[in-house]
Design an enzyme around this catalytic site. Structure first.
Site, PDB file in Angstrom:
ATOM      1  N   ARG A  70      -9.889   4.919   9.226  1.00  0.00           N
ATOM      2  CA  ARG A  70      -8.682   4.509   8.494  1.00  0.00           C
ATOM      3  C   ARG A  70      -8.229   5.604   7.534  1.00  0.00           C
ATOM      4  O   ARG A  70      -7.034   5.879   7.399  1.00  0.00           O
ATOM      5  CB  ARG A  70      -8.974   3.211   7.741  1.00  0.00           C
ATOM      6  CG  ARG A  70      -7.780   2.614   6.992  1.00  0.00           C
ATOM      7  CD  ARG A  70      -8.187   1.277   6.378  1.00  0.00           C
ATOM      8  NE  ARG A  70      -7.161   0.722   5.518  1.00  0.00           N
ATOM      9  CZ  ARG A  70      -6.140  -0.007   5.922  1.00  0.00           C
ATOM     10  NH1 ARG A  70      -5.985  -0.246   7.217  1.00  0.00           N
ATOM     11  NH2 ARG A  70      -5.260  -0.494   5.061  1.00  0.00           N
ATOM     12  N   HIS A  74      -4.501   7.349   7.555  1.00  0.00           N
ATOM     13  CA  HIS A  74      -3.617   7.319   6.383  1.00  0.00           C
ATOM     14  C   HIS A  74      -3.352   8.725   5.851  1.00  0.00           C
ATOM     15  O   HIS A  74      -2.302   8.974   5.265  1.00  0.00           O
ATOM     16  CB  HIS A  74      -4.219   6.434   5.295  1.00  0.00           C
ATOM     17  CG  HIS A  74      -4.058   4.976   5.578  1.00  0.00           C
ATOM     18  ND1 HIS A  74      -3.668   4.056   4.615  1.00  0.00           N
ATOM     19  CD2 HIS A  74      -4.222   4.261   6.713  1.00  0.00           C
ATOM     20  CE1 HIS A  74      -3.596   2.845   5.152  1.00  0.00           C
ATOM     21  NE2 HIS A  74      -3.947   2.950   6.429  1.00  0.00           N
ATOM     22  N   ASN A 102      -2.739   1.563   0.479  1.00  0.00           N
ATOM     23  CA  ASN A 102      -4.024   2.203   0.166  1.00  0.00           C
ATOM     24  C   ASN A 102      -4.803   1.497  -0.929  1.00  0.00           C
ATOM     25  O   ASN A 102      -6.024   1.367  -0.851  1.00  0.00           O
ATOM     26  CB  ASN A 102      -3.796   3.658  -0.251  1.00  0.00           C
ATOM     27  CG  ASN A 102      -3.286   4.526   0.880  1.00  0.00           C
ATOM     28  OD1 ASN A 102      -3.418   4.175   2.052  1.00  0.00           O
ATOM     29  ND2 ASN A 102      -2.692   5.665   0.552  1.00  0.00           N
ATOM     30  N   HIS A 201      -8.183  -0.894  15.327  1.00  0.00           N
ATOM     31  CA  HIS A 201      -8.425  -2.161  14.627  1.00  0.00           C
ATOM     32  C   HIS A 201      -9.550  -2.972  15.258  1.00  0.00           C
ATOM     33  O   HIS A 201      -9.969  -3.993  14.711  1.00  0.00           O
ATOM     34  CB  HIS A 201      -7.148  -2.996  14.584  1.00  0.00           C
ATOM     35  CG  HIS A 201      -6.114  -2.449  13.652  1.00  0.00           C
ATOM     36  ND1 HIS A 201      -4.830  -2.955  13.540  1.00  0.00           N
ATOM     37  CD2 HIS A 201      -6.185  -1.430  12.757  1.00  0.00           C
ATOM     38  CE1 HIS A 201      -4.156  -2.267  12.638  1.00  0.00           C
ATOM     39  NE2 HIS A 201      -4.957  -1.337  12.145  1.00  0.00           N
TER      40      HIS A 201
END
Length: 335
Positions: A70, A74, A102, A201
């Site tokens: 993740r 990001h 975040n 995911h």
């Protein structure tokens, strides 16, 4: 219905042409500087060091795999893959950690610090935090059963961050297909990349505040069609009440939450997606392109693994056109 379908096709075609044009016009990034042997002479054991630390971390807590994956995602969606997401706030710099997608969500910063300390002890001032994160994300995936891919390296660490871009560019859990396509296309990533990359995911967790709207909305309306879906929804409501418990978490793949596989896509086909943005990939009226991909990955794990690997390399090749430095501490720019 046929006329409505045609209108959606025209809308999506226009969107893809528009966003592709924006991408081409602004594309100043040069991924050609990346190579597989960038550290061959300066830090030949770099990948071994990262892998050893990731093995320990995932063994300690399987959630560390999703956390690092993740972080990499990001990072790449803001200014390119430049380690900007790792920067702490200072008097003169406002970082990305407080961005809407975040704050109270990203973890794993201590693990990055640990890996960086090991790299600095072996090869001082050599391996960038951005490269560290890209390699660690690949290893994280592999260590929980996912595919392997070669990671081109040579990224530089950003000297700046952008809270504004973090708030605007990172996909949100309640967004629809059109908004998600737009954000990916603006990064030079295709609809296929979008559907493949959300497959991460399969090992992720989501906070209650990110899926409350879904479980008290569309999911509640369809769960009665399948007894197992009703049971699953009941458990989600225990985890995430109508009010309160915003930071309570649930797995986005409730079947095999710590194994990187294609069960996530099977849950979307069933209608059991936890996040609205995920379920939209299959259920949205404008998702005729994405729904076919979801069905393919749900039935063919090898096709998913192959495309996920390719899309991760493609995303990882989004570099910061402004260049940067090799930070000695991933939390702060060099002084």
């Amino acid at each position: 219905m046929a006329g409505q379908y045609q209108e959606y096709q025209i809308l999506l075609l226009g969107l893809m042409m528009m966003t592709t044009g924006l991408f081409c016009a602004s594309r100043a990034q040069d991924p050609s500087q990346l190579s597989l042997d960038y550290y061959l002479k300066t830090c030949p054991d770099a990948q071994k060091i990262v892998r050893a630390e990731m093995e320990c971390a995932v063994k300690e807590d399987p959630r560390n795999a999703a956390a690092i994956l993740r972080l990499h995602f990001h990072d790449c969606f803001v200014q390119g893959c430049d380690g900007s997401v790792l920067l702490d706030d200072t008097i003169t710099l406002k970082g990305e950690k407080e961005a809407a997608q975040n704050v109270n969500s990203l973890i794993g910063f201590d693990l990055i610090d640990r890996i960086k300390n090991q790299l600095e002890s072996q090869c001082p001032g050599t391996v960038s935090c951005a490269d560290l994160l890209a390699i660690a994300a690949r290893d994280a995936t592999l260590l929980v059963g996912g595919p392997y891919w070669d990671v081109p390296v040579g990224r530089k660490d950003a000297k700046t961050t952008s809270l504004e871009l973090a708030n605007s560019d990172i996909p949100a859990p309640n967004q629809g297909v059109i908004a998600l396509m737009t954000k990916f296309l603006e990064k030079g990533l295709s609809v296929t990349d979008l559907v493949a990359l959300i497959g991460a995911h399969t090992i992720g967790m989501a906070r209650c505040v990110s899926f409350r709207e879904r479980i008290y909305g569309d999911f509640e309306l369809t769960s009665h069609l399948d007894p197992t879906s009703e049971i699953y929804l009941g458990k989600l409501k225990e985890t995430c009440p109508v009010s309160g418990g915003d930071d309570n978490i649930a797995a986005m793949d409730y079947v095999t939450p710590y194994v990187f596989d294609n069960a996530f896509y099977q849950s979307l086909v069933k209608g059991d997606g936890l996040l609205n943005s995920d379920q939209e990939m299959y259920s949205s009226l404008v998702g005729f392109a994405t729904s076919d991909l979801v069905k393919m990955y749900a039935s063919d794990p090898l096709a998913f693994f192959k495309q996920f690997s390719d899309s991760m390399v493609k995303m990882g090749n989004i570099t910061n056109p402004e260049g940067g430095e090799v930070r000695t501490n991933c939390r702060f720019v060099n002084t």
